[in-house]
Design an enzyme around this catalytic site. Sequence first.
Site, short mmCIF file in Angstrom:
data_model
loop_
_atom_site.label_atom_id
_atom_site.label_comp_id
_atom_site.label_asym_id
_atom_site.label_seq_id
_atom_site.Cartn_x
_atom_site.Cartn_y
_atom_site.Cartn_z
N ASP A 141 -9.35 -4.18 -7.66
CA ASP A 141 -9.19 -2.73 -7.73
C ASP A 141 -10.05 -2.15 -8.84
OD1 ASP A 141 -6.39 -0.42 -8.17
OD2 ASP A 141 -8.21 -0.26 -6.96
N LYS A 144 -15.95 -0.62 -7.11
CA LYS A 144 -15.96 -1.10 -5.72
C LYS A 144 -17.18 -1.96 -5.40
CE LYS A 144 -12.38 1.13 -6.09
NZ LYS A 144 -11.23 0.33 -6.63
N ASP A 169 -8.19 -3.14 -2.76
CA ASP A 169 -7.82 -1.75 -2.57
C ASP A 169 -9.06 -0.93 -2.18
OD1 ASP A 169 -6.54 0.96 -4.63
OD2 ASP A 169 -6.20 0.50 -2.52
N ASN A 170 -8.84 0.26 -1.58
CA ASN A 170 -9.89 1.27 -1.36
C ASN A 170 -10.97 0.87 -0.38
OD1 ASN A 170 -9.40 1.38 -4.75
ND2 ASN A 170 -8.76 3.09 -3.44
N GLU A 199 -3.78 6.97 -2.59
CA GLU A 199 -2.63 7.25 -3.43
C GLU A 199 -2.40 8.75 -3.62
OE1 GLU A 199 -5.07 5.13 -4.13
OE2 GLU A 199 -5.96 5.46 -6.09
#
Length: 214
Positions: A141, A144, A169-170, A199
Amino acid sequence: MDQSKEQRILNSVSYNAVKGDPESVLDCIDKYCSQKEWAMNVGDEKGLILDNVVKEADPTTALELGTYCGYSAIRIARLLKPKAHLFSIEFNPEFVPIAKEIIEIAGLSDKVTILEGHAQDIIPQLKSKYDVDTLDFVFLDHWKERYAPDTILLEECGLLRKGSILLADNIIYPGAPEFLEYIRNHKRFECTNYPSHLEYMKVEDAMEKAVYLG
Ligand SMILES: CCCNc1ncnc2c1ncn2[C@@H]1O[C@H](/C=C/CNC(=O)c2cc(-c3ccc(F)cc3)cc(O)c2O)[C@H](C)[C@H]1O
Ligand SMILES: [Mg+2]
């Protein structure tokens, strides 16, 4: 000098959370970040996916890349069995003390070690300096565009074993296209996508689980 958003999040936790109660710390951060100031914690919706993957992995040794305020470190550490440990890497010196304090309020300081520095510098030291054998679970996380190179580095350092579980994540927003391309085309990873939402927002996002096949 006025306070940072991260310091205001710590203030809110320090004032509102029940000391030693991880759930109350998570609820306090989620409330603050959905009602007062948005922040890039994994959040409650994707947090449930994280919880389920951590339960599946039941890790003895876990690693997180990108501590930020410690929200996901608390989510992970609260589920760890006795003697299990989470290493969390954070390179921004402003966030390290804030995350440490928030994790302390949650009563999880014994389960989490925050390593200050760049993931690419610390990962190669995990075996020699931190006595890590292999990693059972890794949560990605951080920046990226670092997901893919740091995954390759984990493999090169012999830190992955048959069955090691990575969760990123993401995947959609902000997105990690190079990572997705790498991990889905790499024959030694078994991938699963978990659609969700960014989120505290109604924006689409997703998490990707990758099991290392050894
Ligand atoms: C080069 C050093 C690499 N090595 C590193 N080594 C150690 N620590 C590192 C490294 N690189 C970064 N970090 C730390 O990890 C954290 C960084 C986390 C980054 N996360 C995002 O950018 C994001 C954005 C959005 C978002 C969504 C919608 C929006 F509108 C805006 C933002 C949502 C999300 O869920 C997101 O996780 C922390 C802040 C940063 O200091
Ligand atoms: Mg994130």
